[in-house]
Design a protein around this motif. Structure first.
Motif, PDB file in Angstrom:
ATOM      1  N   ILE A 153       4.017  -0.819   7.656  1.00 47.51           N
ATOM      2  CA  ILE A 153       3.783   0.442   6.942  1.00 47.51           C
ATOM      3  C   ILE A 153       2.341   0.914   7.054  1.00 47.51           C
ATOM      4  CG2 ILE A 153       3.373  -0.701   4.720  1.00 47.51           C
ATOM      5  CD1 ILE A 153       4.833   1.796   3.476  1.00 47.51           C
ATOM      6  N   VAL A 154       1.377  -0.010   7.123  1.00 44.48           N
ATOM      7  CA  VAL A 154      -0.020   0.402   7.283  1.00 44.48           C
ATOM      8  C   VAL A 154      -0.213   1.116   8.615  1.00 44.48           C
ATOM      9  CG1 VAL A 154      -2.394  -0.420   7.572  1.00 44.48           C
ATOM     10  CG2 VAL A 154      -0.965  -1.380   5.761  1.00 44.48           C
ATOM     11  N   ASP A 155       0.374   0.576   9.665  1.00 42.07           N
ATOM     12  CA  ASP A 155       0.276   1.221  10.981  1.00 42.07           C
ATOM     13  C   ASP A 155       0.919   2.608  10.953  1.00 42.07           C
ATOM     14  OD1 ASP A 155      -1.003  -1.008  12.013  1.00 42.07           O
ATOM     15  OD2 ASP A 155       0.883  -1.937  12.680  1.00 42.07           O
ATOM     16  N   ASP A 159      -2.415  -8.186  -0.828  1.00 41.52           N
ATOM     17  CA  ASP A 159      -3.403  -9.262  -1.012  1.00 41.52           C
ATOM     18  C   ASP A 159      -4.720  -8.626  -1.432  1.00 41.52           C
ATOM     19  OD1 ASP A 159      -5.207 -11.356  -0.807  1.00 41.52           O
ATOM     20  OD2 ASP A 159      -4.267 -12.206   0.985  1.00 41.52           O
ATOM     21  N   LYS A 160      -4.923  -8.509  -2.743  1.00 42.13           N
ATOM     22  CA  LYS A 160      -6.098  -7.805  -3.260  1.00 42.13           C
ATOM     23  C   LYS A 160      -7.412  -8.455  -2.809  1.00 42.13           C
ATOM     24  CE  LYS A 160      -5.155  -5.861  -7.110  1.00 42.13           C
ATOM     25  NZ  LYS A 160      -4.917  -5.603  -8.559  1.00 42.13           N
ATOM     26  N   ALA A 197      -5.219   1.646   1.141  1.00 41.46           N
ATOM     27  CA  ALA A 197      -5.839   0.776   0.136  1.00 41.46           C
ATOM     28  C   ALA A 197      -4.807   0.288  -0.871  1.00 41.46           C
ATOM     29  CB  ALA A 197      -6.968   1.515  -0.574  1.00 41.46           C
ATOM     30  N   ILE A 198      -3.920   1.171  -1.294  1.00 41.01           N
ATOM     31  CA  ILE A 198      -2.870   0.781  -2.251  1.00 41.01           C
ATOM     32  C   ILE A 198      -1.987  -0.299  -1.644  1.00 41.01           C
ATOM     33  CG2 ILE A 198      -0.816   1.562  -3.488  1.00 41.01           C
ATOM     34  CD1 ILE A 198      -2.183   4.342  -3.662  1.00 41.01           C
ATOM     35  N   VAL A 199      -1.559  -0.086  -0.396  1.00 40.29           N
ATOM     36  CA  VAL A 199      -0.692  -1.069   0.272  1.00 40.29           C
ATOM     37  C   VAL A 199      -1.402  -2.413   0.408  1.00 40.29           C
ATOM     38  CG1 VAL A 199       0.508  -1.651   2.416  1.00 40.29           C
ATOM     39  CG2 VAL A 199       0.615   0.693   1.533  1.00 40.29           C
TER      40      VAL A 199
END
Length: 304
Positions: free
Chosen positions: A202-204, A227-228, A220-222
């Motif tokens: 999903i980031v890609d 993994d914060k 940033a949310i994802v």
């Protein structure tokens, strides 16, 4: 005793910066607040005010920042990100994408108390478009907690996939609504389903389909959901290496995460980038500023 020693360090023409570091970085936030009360009682002066008066530059930012409770520090950072010369969007992203419902509620209360202003209204006034809509959603602090529904995850994943294909205003709204309101547990399932449906992370997909601060906020949310500590390790690495040591970002993350997950952030940093956070700070900072940052990180000798 700490208050008395700080008083001695701050009085007169000079300033014992080593003493300030030794005391303020080696106490937890709750203890520092008690020290500030004792200082006020002992000298009739505000410790934060004296630190601001006696210190300068980034070292002052570190020492003063340590004296705020976390909600007040978040409020302080957001205020300055919006009230300076231009808005520091990355500060808004770092804070609002990563805080829990409870932390956001306390942050809003602190902001109102400290600045007699409404955080939501101030964010609305300095941002725009879908970036603003997403921030306004996050600042509500209404994310679901502890809830996961596998059947709904497949539907949500399909909505996200369509949003990355269509890119209309309505699809952008649906995208941010899911990312801002579903529980972390639910979104873990959604991201897995998204991978199954699209064959893509999903980031890609977000990076391909969107741009600007809206894209940065969604990513940033994802990353924070996944993994914060890894997200903050990435932000520290970028702040140190990509921007010629972006002091505000480094200071903000180290102080804000110092009693939450800084040890894990250090671990992720070393795993991902091959060098310790200590090593990189020593390479780019100097003097008492460097000593203060390293003391906040407070690790074993091997980390150097």
């Amino acid at each position: 005793m700490d208050a008395q020693m700080l008083g001695g360090a701050l009085q007169g023409f000079g300033c014992d910066k080593d003493m300030l570091i030794n005391i303020l970085t080696q106490r937890c936030n709750a203890q520092r607040l008690m020290i500030a009360e004792a200082y006020q009682s002992m000298y009739g002066r505000d410790l934060i005010g004296d630190l601001k008066e006696k210190l300068s530059d980034h070292f002052k930012d570190v020492m003063v920042g340590l004296m705020y409770p976390l909600p007040s520090y978040d409020a302080h950072e957001l205020w300055h990100a919006m009230k300076g010369m231009g808005t520091e969007e990355n500060c808004l992203i770092d804070i609002l994408a990563s805080r829990t419902n409870g932390e956001i509620f306390q942050m809003r209360e602190a902001y109102c108390f400290q600045y007699s202003s409404n955080l939501q209204e101030d964010i609305y006034s300095v941002t725009s478009g879908h970036f603003r809509d997403t921030l306004m959603n996050l600042i509500q602090g209404t994310r679901e907690e502890g809830y996961a529904d596998p059947a709904m995850a497949a539907q949500d994943a399909m909505v996200l996939w369509e949003a990355c294909q269509q890119k209309t205003g309505e699809h952008k709204t649906m995208l941010q609504m899911i990312l801002c309101n579903k529980s972390y547990q639910q979104l873990w399932l959604v991201f897995q389903e998204f991978q199954n449906i699209s064959g893509q992370d999903i980031v890609d997909a977000i990076n391909e389909c969107y741009d600007g601060y809206f894209q940065e906020l969604l990513v940033a949310i994802v990353l924070c959901i996944r993994d914060k500590p890894a997200y903050f390790a990435y932000r520290l690495y970028s702040a140190i290496h990509d921007f010629g040591f972006h002091n505000k970002t480094v200071i903000r993350i180290l102080i804000a995460r110092s009693e939450i997950d800084l040890m894990t952030i250090r671990k992720r940093y070393k795993e991902r980038y091959g060098k310790s956070l200590f090593h990189d700070i020593k390479n780019f900072a100097s003097g008492h500023y460097e000593k203060a940052l390293l003391a906040i990180c407070a690790g074993d000798a091997e980390d150097y």
